[in-house]
Design a protein around this motif. Structure first.
Motif, PDB file in Angstrom:
ATOM      1  N   PHE A  25       0.828  -1.204   0.000  1.00 48.20           N
ATOM      2  CA  PHE A  25       0.000   0.000   0.000  1.00 48.20           C
ATOM      3  C   PHE A  25       0.865   1.259   0.000  1.00 48.20           C
ATOM      4  O   PHE A  25       0.609   2.208  -0.753  1.00 48.20           O
ATOM      5  CB  PHE A  25      -0.919   0.006   1.232  1.00 48.20           C
ATOM      6  N   PHE A  26       1.908   1.261   0.827  1.00 41.97           N
ATOM      7  CA  PHE A  26       2.817   2.415   0.879  1.00 41.97           C
ATOM      8  C   PHE A  26       3.461   2.655  -0.486  1.00 41.97           C
ATOM      9  O   PHE A  26       3.540   3.795  -0.958  1.00 41.97           O
ATOM     10  CB  PHE A  26       3.900   2.166   1.927  1.00 41.97           C
TER      11      PHE A  26
ATOM     12  N   VAL B 227       2.396   1.744  -3.515  1.00 45.60           N
ATOM     13  CA  VAL B 227       1.411   2.217  -4.490  1.00 45.60           C
ATOM     14  C   VAL B 227       1.091   3.694  -4.266  1.00 45.60           C
ATOM     15  O   VAL B 227       1.015   4.480  -5.213  1.00 45.60           O
ATOM     16  CB  VAL B 227       0.134   1.359  -4.432  1.00 45.60           C
ATOM     17  N   GLU B 228       0.901   4.085  -3.011  1.00 45.26           N
ATOM     18  CA  GLU B 228       0.605   5.490  -2.721  1.00 45.26           C
ATOM     19  C   GLU B 228       1.766   6.392  -3.108  1.00 45.26           C
ATOM     20  O   GLU B 228       1.573   7.508  -3.591  1.00 45.26           O
ATOM     21  CB  GLU B 228       0.272   5.664  -1.234  1.00 45.26           C
ATOM     22  N   ARG B 229       2.979   5.922  -2.924  1.00 47.97           N
ATOM     23  CA  ARG B 229       4.143   6.722  -3.307  1.00 47.97           C
ATOM     24  C   ARG B 229       4.230   6.859  -4.830  1.00 47.97           C
ATOM     25  O   ARG B 229       4.597   7.919  -5.343  1.00 47.97           O
ATOM     26  CB  ARG B 229       5.409   6.083  -2.738  1.00 47.97           C
TER      27      ARG B 229
ATOM     28  N   ARG C 238       1.626   6.850  -6.806  1.00 46.67           N
ATOM     29  CA  ARG C 238       0.576   7.822  -7.133  1.00 46.67           C
ATOM     30  C   ARG C 238       1.083   9.245  -6.931  1.00 46.67           C
ATOM     31  O   ARG C 238       0.745  10.156  -7.698  1.00 46.67           O
ATOM     32  CB  ARG C 238      -0.659   7.581  -6.269  1.00 46.67           C
ATOM     33  N   ARG C 239       1.917   9.444  -5.929  1.00 46.27           N
ATOM     34  CA  ARG C 239       2.459  10.777  -5.665  1.00 46.27           C
ATOM     35  C   ARG C 239       3.459  11.178  -6.746  1.00 46.27           C
ATOM     36  O   ARG C 239       3.493  12.339  -7.159  1.00 46.27           O
ATOM     37  CB  ARG C 239       3.123  10.818  -4.286  1.00 46.27           C
TER      38      ARG C 239
ATOM     39  N   ASN D 184      -3.669  12.326  -7.980  1.00 47.28           N
ATOM     40  CA  ASN D 184      -4.790  12.885  -7.227  1.00 47.28           C
ATOM     41  C   ASN D 184      -5.151  14.302  -7.659  1.00 47.28           C
ATOM     42  O   ASN D 184      -6.058  14.912  -7.090  1.00 47.28           O
ATOM     43  CB  ASN D 184      -4.482  12.876  -5.725  1.00 47.28           C
TER      44      ASN D 184
ATOM     45  N   GLU E 228       8.454  13.631   5.765  1.00 49.39           N
ATOM     46  CA  GLU E 228       7.240  12.833   5.918  1.00 49.39           C
ATOM     47  C   GLU E 228       6.246  13.518   6.859  1.00 49.39           C
ATOM     48  O   GLU E 228       6.633  14.133   7.846  1.00 49.39           O
ATOM     49  CB  GLU E 228       7.582  11.439   6.462  1.00 49.39           C
TER      50      GLU E 228
ATOM     51  N   GLU F  41      -5.843   5.367 -13.076  1.00 49.54           N
ATOM     52  CA  GLU F  41      -5.927   4.458 -11.942  1.00 49.54           C
ATOM     53  C   GLU F  41      -4.717   3.544 -11.962  1.00 49.54           C
ATOM     54  O   GLU F  41      -4.161   3.253 -13.015  1.00 49.54           O
ATOM     55  CB  GLU F  41      -7.210   3.643 -12.014  1.00 49.54           C
ATOM     56  N   THR F  42      -4.340   3.076 -10.795  1.00 48.72           N
ATOM     57  CA  THR F  42      -3.168   2.221 -10.691  1.00 48.72           C
ATOM     58  C   THR F  42      -3.547   0.756 -10.809  1.00 48.72           C
ATOM     59  O   THR F  42      -4.411   0.275 -10.076  1.00 48.72           O
ATOM     60  CB  THR F  42      -2.467   2.452  -9.344  1.00 48.72           C
TER      61      THR F  42
END
Length: 289
Positions: A58-59, A61-63, A65-66, A71, A187, A286-287
């Motif tokens: 999850f971390f 994938v979110e990174r 996306r950043r 977003n 962070e 989307e990822t």
């Protein structure tokens, strides 16, 4: 996005080729790499993650996306920036332009320092030398060879032979010490102004560098590297004060305005009224994992 990242890819750590972005990563003591490409048929990003700890998925994938600014609400951004004639043409030529983020804020900050008063190509060369001299070896079949050096390593490094000025080398060591000692963290930043204040305390980090760091490392949508020659030339302005005044109308999306002004616009045009009309269906990336 790929063109921007390719020019700034740190040799050994990042690689852009054949329509994909690849980089080495390290999370919680595990090392691996990620590869991102466009899945055109689905208007999505295809992500391949090679990593030994599924708890970090999850971390990671979110990174990612950043990095690709997934977003961003482009309709809101365009509605604000389209009021400036110089930006309107660029918005119509390249709708949906994002602000490239980064995997690691410290790594991006070092790259920003290296980019002071040198060309993008020159900064990339210097970054590659630092990685080769102080980075951790990384062995995979991905074409990547290193992990970016840790703050505690660069805090005490001797950069002789790298090609840095003494002042630039000391700025890197000072920032690395501040991160190592937890005086600066990239962070969980809530107060951007307080973060900027800590950056300014590092000798050698001025307004341009700090604003560029928060733009890409923190994803701050309203950062403005004022005084940037590329921005001034794109608008036909002479001073950073003129740019600051002009940029007031872009708030709170000055980072996106900067990206449009840095970007060489395409020749095609789609009227902005069609791009941001209420009935228009905007594509969302989307990822896929």
């Amino acid at each position: 996005m790929l063109a921007f990242l390719a020019a700034r890819a740190t040799p050994g750590v990042e690689l852009v080729e054949a329509g994909s972005y690849r980089r080495s990563i390290s999370v919680n003591g595990f090392n691996g790499y990620v590869e991102v490409s466009l899945e055109e048929n689905n208007d999505a990003l295809a992500v391949r993650i090679h990593f030994g700890d599924p708890r970090s998925l999850f971390f990671i994938v979110e990174r990612i996306r950043r990095i690709f600014d997934l977003n961003a609400d482009w309709q809101m951004i365009a509605a604000r920036l389209g009021g400036d004639p110089a930006l309107r043409e660029r918005l119509e030529a390249d709708p949906g332009l994002r602000v490239p983020g980064c995997w690691n804020g410290f790594e991006l900050a070092i790259r920003a320092i290296l980019g002071q008063q040198v060309t993008v190509k020159g900064a990339t060369t210097l970054a590659g030398r630092i990685v080769k001299a102080f980075g951790r070896d990384f062995h995979s079949a991905s074409g990547l060879t290193h992990l970016f050096p840790l703050p505690e390593v660069l805090a005490e490094s001797d950069f002789e032979g790298i090609g840095l000025t003494k002042a630039r080398a000391e700025t890197i060591r000072a920032l690395a010490r501040a991160v190592r000692d937890s005086h600066i963290s990239f962070e969980g930043i809530i107060d951007v102004d307080a973060f900027l204040t800590r950056l300014y305390e590092v000798r050698g980090i001025g307004k341009w560098t700090a604003q560029y760091i928060v733009m890409r490392a923190l994803g701050e949508p309203d950062a403005l590297p004022s005084g940037d020659l590329g921005l001034l030339r794109a608008l036909g302005l002479k001073t950073s004060r003129e740019l600051d005044r002009r940029a007031e109308r872009w708030r709170p999306w000055r980072s996106y305005a900067a990206m449009y002004l840095w970007n060489k616009p395409s020749k095609s045009r789609i009227p902005l009224s069609e791009l941001i009309a209420p009935h228009t269906k905007m594509t969302t990336l989307e990822t896929s994992v």
